[in-house]
Scaffold this active site. Structure first.
Site, PDB file in Angstrom:
ATOM      1  N   TRP A 173       6.092   7.369  -3.393  1.00 53.52           N
ATOM      2  CA  TRP A 173       4.918   6.837  -4.101  1.00 53.52           C
ATOM      3  C   TRP A 173       4.575   7.653  -5.324  1.00 53.52           C
ATOM      4  O   TRP A 173       4.242   7.101  -6.384  1.00 53.52           O
ATOM      5  CB  TRP A 173       3.724   6.682  -3.157  1.00 53.52           C
ATOM      6  CG  TRP A 173       3.922   5.511  -2.241  1.00 53.52           C
ATOM      7  CD1 TRP A 173       4.115   5.550  -0.890  1.00 53.52           C
ATOM      8  CD2 TRP A 173       4.010   4.124  -2.618  1.00 53.52           C
ATOM      9  NE1 TRP A 173       4.311   4.274  -0.414  1.00 53.52           N
ATOM     10  CE2 TRP A 173       4.249   3.385  -1.437  1.00 53.52           C
ATOM     11  CE3 TRP A 173       3.921   3.438  -3.826  1.00 53.52           C
ATOM     12  CZ2 TRP A 173       4.387   1.989  -1.429  1.00 53.52           C
ATOM     13  CZ3 TRP A 173       4.054   2.053  -3.830  1.00 53.52           C
ATOM     14  CH2 TRP A 173       4.284   1.351  -2.648  1.00 53.52           C
ATOM     15  N   ASP A 198      -3.881   9.888  -5.213  1.00 55.70           N
ATOM     16  CA  ASP A 198      -3.594   8.619  -4.524  1.00 55.70           C
ATOM     17  C   ASP A 198      -3.774   8.868  -3.025  1.00 55.70           C
ATOM     18  O   ASP A 198      -2.955   9.539  -2.402  1.00 55.70           O
ATOM     19  CB  ASP A 198      -2.157   8.187  -4.845  1.00 55.70           C
ATOM     20  CG  ASP A 198      -1.757   6.893  -4.139  1.00 55.70           C
ATOM     21  OD1 ASP A 198      -2.564   6.355  -3.360  1.00 55.70           O
ATOM     22  OD2 ASP A 198      -0.634   6.419  -4.386  1.00 55.70           O
ATOM     23  N   LYS A 203      -4.316  -0.078   4.288  1.00 54.11           N
ATOM     24  CA  LYS A 203      -3.780   0.883   5.253  1.00 54.11           C
ATOM     25  C   LYS A 203      -4.876   1.407   6.169  1.00 54.11           C
ATOM     26  O   LYS A 203      -4.811   1.212   7.367  1.00 54.11           O
ATOM     27  CB  LYS A 203      -3.059   2.017   4.519  1.00 54.11           C
ATOM     28  CG  LYS A 203      -1.670   1.558   4.113  1.00 54.11           C
ATOM     29  CD  LYS A 203      -1.223   1.971   2.758  1.00 54.11           C
ATOM     30  CE  LYS A 203       0.044   1.208   2.363  1.00 54.11           C
ATOM     31  NZ  LYS A 203       0.450   1.457   1.004  1.00 54.11           N
TER      32      LYS A 203
HETATM   33  C1  LIG Z   1       0.985   1.413  -0.146  1.00 55.00           C
HETATM   34  C2  LIG Z   1       0.833   2.483  -1.130  1.00 55.00           C
HETATM   35  C3  LIG Z   1       0.732   2.208  -2.502  1.00 55.00           C
HETATM   36  C4  LIG Z   1       0.850   0.820  -3.087  1.00 55.00           C
HETATM   37  O1  LIG Z   1      -0.160  -0.015  -2.699  1.00 55.00           O
HETATM   38  P1  LIG Z   1      -0.205  -1.517  -3.271  1.00 55.00           P
HETATM   39  O2  LIG Z   1      -1.488  -2.018  -2.740  1.00 55.00           O
HETATM   40  O3  LIG Z   1       0.975  -2.234  -2.717  1.00 55.00           O
HETATM   41  O4  LIG Z   1      -0.172  -1.434  -4.736  1.00 55.00           O
HETATM   42  C5  LIG Z   1       0.556   3.276  -3.370  1.00 55.00           C
HETATM   43  N1  LIG Z   1       0.478   4.530  -2.921  1.00 55.00           N
HETATM   44  C6  LIG Z   1       0.583   4.832  -1.607  1.00 55.00           C
HETATM   45  C7  LIG Z   1       0.484   6.254  -1.160  1.00 55.00           C
HETATM   46  C8  LIG Z   1       0.758   3.815  -0.677  1.00 55.00           C
HETATM   47  O5  LIG Z   1       0.846   4.109   0.628  1.00 55.00           O
END
Ligand SMILES: *Cc1c(COP(=O)(O)O)cnc(C)c1O
Length: 359
Positions: A102, A172, A196
């Site tokens: 990521w 993030d 998530k």
């Molecule tokens: C799932 C995830 C993303 C991407 O999320 P989207 O909603 O598909 O854009 C980005 N960073 C991390 C750490 C993730 O787990």
């Protein structure tokens, strides 16, 4: 009706109590005579849902007064591009820490807008470590330092907040937000997708410190300009109302569980059980250095790859689903976010032990 234990990395399992409440309120939200899906986002009912959502997130994370909370669209992926465009101002560089798939994507997307400097990388270890913070090469001319607090695919997690040497720390937190207490004051900007740890897909939370606003490139669409969205309570256009509502239910559920500190204790207990079972076995192995193992996403490989398929089929037959690892790393991955009950982990551990005994 039978519900499986769903170990999906995202969209992922939701608290059953939340789904039941959403079902009970589906046709008539609290006497309004309509579903949340059917409400005007400007009406007083939805405005009350929105206000509570923000208040609850602020309370759960102790978000200080000088931070704005935005609920946007486009996922965390859109932020990979909109963070540099919002925060660079007249700067041309930003620092990134590369700890897995990521952060790699975040870096790649940022390169279109700035010199994205890789201050540290754990690529040499196949992303099984967090680079020693003392060795990070932080350029003090950069607009910010970006890191990914939990790498969802590689199962690597920061266990402390790194020192950004005075740069705004941008993080993030898509896959570990609300799973452990953090001090928001240590960050310039926090962002996370909803699917998530916070609800259904469709909302991206951006928590940004006031002084970082107002530097956005004019090329950015207003709906992704943080300052514009701040002025409009994230309603510059029609928000994903039902996803906001579901996130609100998840936050109420979290409060009822005792909040983030209580969640952390459960997450420690759940992940410890699973890692202990993996470490005690000769069939399963987790490659991540112990101090950086994720409490949210637990990847493991089988000693004999030829057993992968059989493992997954047998797991599904036992009501344990979505255990296949990400295609880029192979093997298995159990995502055990806040909403995964301890009984799910217990059932998985028993299954893994039985599978090992019979193979
Ligand atoms: C799932 C995830 C993303 C991407 O999320 P989207 O909603 O598909 O854009 C980005 N960073 C991390 C750490 C993730 O787990």
């Amino acid at each position: 009706m039978t519900r499986i234990f769903n170990f999906s990395a995202g969209p992922s399992t939701l608290p059953e109590a939340v789904l039941q409440q959403a079902r009970d309120e589906m046709l008539d939200w609290r006497g309004s005579g309509m579903s949340v899906m059917e409400m005007s986002h400007r009406g007083k009912q939805f405005m009350s849902i929105a206000a509570e959502l923000e208040a609850d997130l602020r309370a759960l994370m102790s978000i200080p007064e000088n931070y704005r909370v935005l609920f946007l669209q486009g996922g965390a992926s859109a932020q990979f591009s909109f963070i540099p465009q919002n925060l660079l101002g007249d700067k041309t560089k930003a620092c990134y820490v590369k700890t897995g798939a990521w952060s790699e994507k975040a870096i790649k997307d940022a390169q279109s807008y700035c010199d994205a400097i890789v201050s540290a990388s754990s690529e040499d270890s196949n992303f099984t470590t967090i680079p020693n913070v003392a060795d990070w090469k932080i350029d003090l001319e950069a607009a910010y330092l970006h890191c990914t607090s939990n790498e969802t695919i590689h199962g690597v997690e920061f266990n402390t907040t790194p020192d950004a040497k005075g740069l705004p720390l941008v993080c993030d937190m898509s896959s570990n937000i609300l799973s452990r207490p953090i001090d928001v004051n240590e960050f310039g900007l926090i962002y996370a997708g909803s699917q998530k740890n916070m609800g259904a897909a469709g909302v991206t939370v951006v928590i940004v410190r006031d002084d970082l606003l107002g530097k956005c490139s004019k090329l950015v669409p207003p709906v992704f300009n943080y300052a514009e969205q701040t002025k409009n309570q994230s309603m510059l256009n029609t928000p994903t109302t039902y996803s906001w509502y579901l996130m609100g239910l998840v936050l109420k559920w979290l409060q009822a569980q005792g909040g983030v500190a209580a969640m952390e204790q459960r997450n420690i207990a759940k992940s410890a059980k699973l890692y202990q079972a993996i470490d005690a076995s000769t069939l399963y192995r987790n490659p991540v250095e112990i101090v950086s193992r994720s409490r949210m996403n637990v990847p493991f490989i089988l000693a004999n790859e030829a057993l992968d398929k059989e493992f997954l089929t047998a797991a599904e037959a036992a009501g344990l689903n979505e255990l296949k690892g990400h295609r880029s790393v192979g093997g298995m991955r159990a995502s055990i976010y806040n909403a995964m009950p301890e009984s799910g982990v217990d059932t998985l551990v028993s299954f893994m032990q039985e599978f090992e005994r019979t193979h």
